[in-house]
Design a protein around this motif. Structure first.
Motif, PDB file in Angstrom:
ATOM      1  N   ARG A 178      -4.967   0.506  -3.295  1.00 16.09           N
ATOM      2  CA  ARG A 178      -3.624   0.573  -2.704  1.00 16.09           C
ATOM      3  C   ARG A 178      -3.292   1.938  -2.125  1.00 16.09           C
ATOM      4  O   ARG A 178      -2.355   2.058  -1.343  1.00 16.09           O
ATOM      5  CB  ARG A 178      -2.571   0.283  -3.779  1.00 16.09           C
ATOM      6  N   LEU A 179      -3.975   2.976  -2.568  1.00 15.62           N
ATOM      7  CA  LEU A 179      -3.553   4.341  -2.223  1.00 15.62           C
ATOM      8  C   LEU A 179      -4.214   4.830  -0.939  1.00 15.62           C
ATOM      9  O   LEU A 179      -5.420   4.673  -0.750  1.00 15.62           O
ATOM     10  CB  LEU A 179      -3.885   5.304  -3.367  1.00 15.62           C
ATOM     11  N   GLU A 181      -7.292  -0.337  -7.308  1.00 12.19           N
ATOM     12  CA  GLU A 181      -6.937  -1.553  -6.568  1.00 12.19           C
ATOM     13  C   GLU A 181      -7.003  -1.350  -5.056  1.00 12.19           C
ATOM     14  O   GLU A 181      -6.760  -2.288  -4.292  1.00 12.19           O
ATOM     15  CB  GLU A 181      -5.510  -1.998  -6.947  1.00 12.19           C
ATOM     16  N   ARG A 235       0.859  -1.195   0.000  1.00 12.99           N
ATOM     17  CA  ARG A 235       0.000   0.000   0.000  1.00 12.99           C
ATOM     18  C   ARG A 235       0.890   1.239   0.000  1.00 12.99           C
ATOM     19  O   ARG A 235       2.043   1.201   0.443  1.00 12.99           O
ATOM     20  CB  ARG A 235      -0.940  -0.011   1.202  1.00 12.99           C
ATOM     21  N   ILE A 247       7.413  -1.622  -6.308  1.00 14.34           N
ATOM     22  CA  ILE A 247       6.182  -2.339  -5.953  1.00 14.34           C
ATOM     23  C   ILE A 247       6.106  -3.680  -6.672  1.00 14.34           C
ATOM     24  O   ILE A 247       5.645  -4.673  -6.109  1.00 14.34           O
ATOM     25  CB  ILE A 247       4.981  -1.462  -6.303  1.00 14.34           C
ATOM     26  N   ARG A 251      -0.893   4.567 -13.906  1.00 12.16           N
ATOM     27  CA  ARG A 251      -0.552   3.711 -12.767  1.00 12.16           C
ATOM     28  C   ARG A 251      -1.203   4.223 -11.492  1.00 12.16           C
ATOM     29  O   ARG A 251      -1.638   3.434 -10.647  1.00 12.16           O
ATOM     30  CB  ARG A 251       0.970   3.623 -12.615  1.00 12.16           C
ATOM     31  N   ARG A 275      -4.716   3.086 -11.624  1.00 10.66           N
ATOM     32  CA  ARG A 275      -4.839   1.642 -11.380  1.00 10.66           C
ATOM     33  C   ARG A 275      -4.647   1.329  -9.893  1.00 10.66           C
ATOM     34  O   ARG A 275      -5.433   0.576  -9.301  1.00 10.66           O
ATOM     35  CB  ARG A 275      -3.811   0.879 -12.219  1.00 10.66           C
ATOM     36  N   TRP A 276      -3.630   1.939  -9.269  1.00 10.15           N
ATOM     37  CA  TRP A 276      -3.401   1.687  -7.840  1.00 10.15           C
ATOM     38  C   TRP A 276      -4.597   2.166  -7.019  1.00 10.15           C
ATOM     39  O   TRP A 276      -4.968   1.545  -6.029  1.00 10.15           O
ATOM     40  CB  TRP A 276      -2.124   2.391  -7.382  1.00 10.15           C
TER      41      TRP A 276
END
Ligand code: SF4
Length: 162
Positions: free
Chosen positions: A37-38, A35, A3, A158, A28, A31-32
């Motif tokens: 992740r952010l 997903e 993350r 990552i 990107r 996309r993150w």
């Protein structure tokens, strides 16, 4: 899954001192984000500074010097905002730990989020090598910090993380 803490202004949120964002247009990042992740942070708002607010710079050193009590963060008005920056950095670190962030993507040159360069404390637009307060604190606690223009390196890191 790694993350990533991200400066909220890089997602376009209008949290900068002048009430603007600074979206990093990169697939990107999208996309993150999709997903999950952010984890967005704005350390200056986390330190309860308002929007808009006067520009601020570190005077007498870099973020690590502020953490060590050897330098201060001053607003362009002369107000000492060091305490707010320190509180915001600690809140951001707590959030990184509680959400499992091991990487950070932070906008460069900010007295909080800068990781490679910051302004020199004279409010004249001159930059010097060094990190801002939150970038220095995160790095000191093992979080890998990348500047916005280092997104290629972050993507590579990552890709090799669990
Ligand atoms: S503190 Fe960081 S996230 Fe907040 S506006 Fe400044 S650069 Fe953006």
């Amino acid at each position: 899954m790694s993350r990533i803490l991200i400066s909220a202004c890089l997602l376009g949120r209008p949290v900068r001192y002048d009430g603007t964002g600074k979206r990093l247009a990169d697939p990107r990042v999208e996309r993150w984000h999709a997903e999950g992740r952010l984890v967005p942070i704005c350390p200056e708002l986390m330190g309860e500074l308002p929007v808009p607010r006067p520009a601020a710079e570190i005077v007498g050193g870099s973020g690590s010097d502020v953490l060590a009590g050897r330098a201060r963060v001053l607003a362009a008005t002369g107000e000492d905002v060091t305490a707010a920056f320190l509180i915001g950095a600690e809140v951001a670190l707590d959030l990184a730990r509680s959400t499992g962030c091991d990487h950070a993507l932070l906008i460069d040159r900010s007295p909080s989020c800068g990781s490679l360069s910051i302004y020199d404390g004279t409010f004249s637009g001159q930059q010097v090598p060094g990190a801002g307060v939150v970038a220095a604190l995160l790095a000191a606690h093992g979080i890998r910090v990348f500047a916005d223009h280092e997104i290629d390196r972050l993507a590579e890191a990552i890709a090799h993380s669990p």
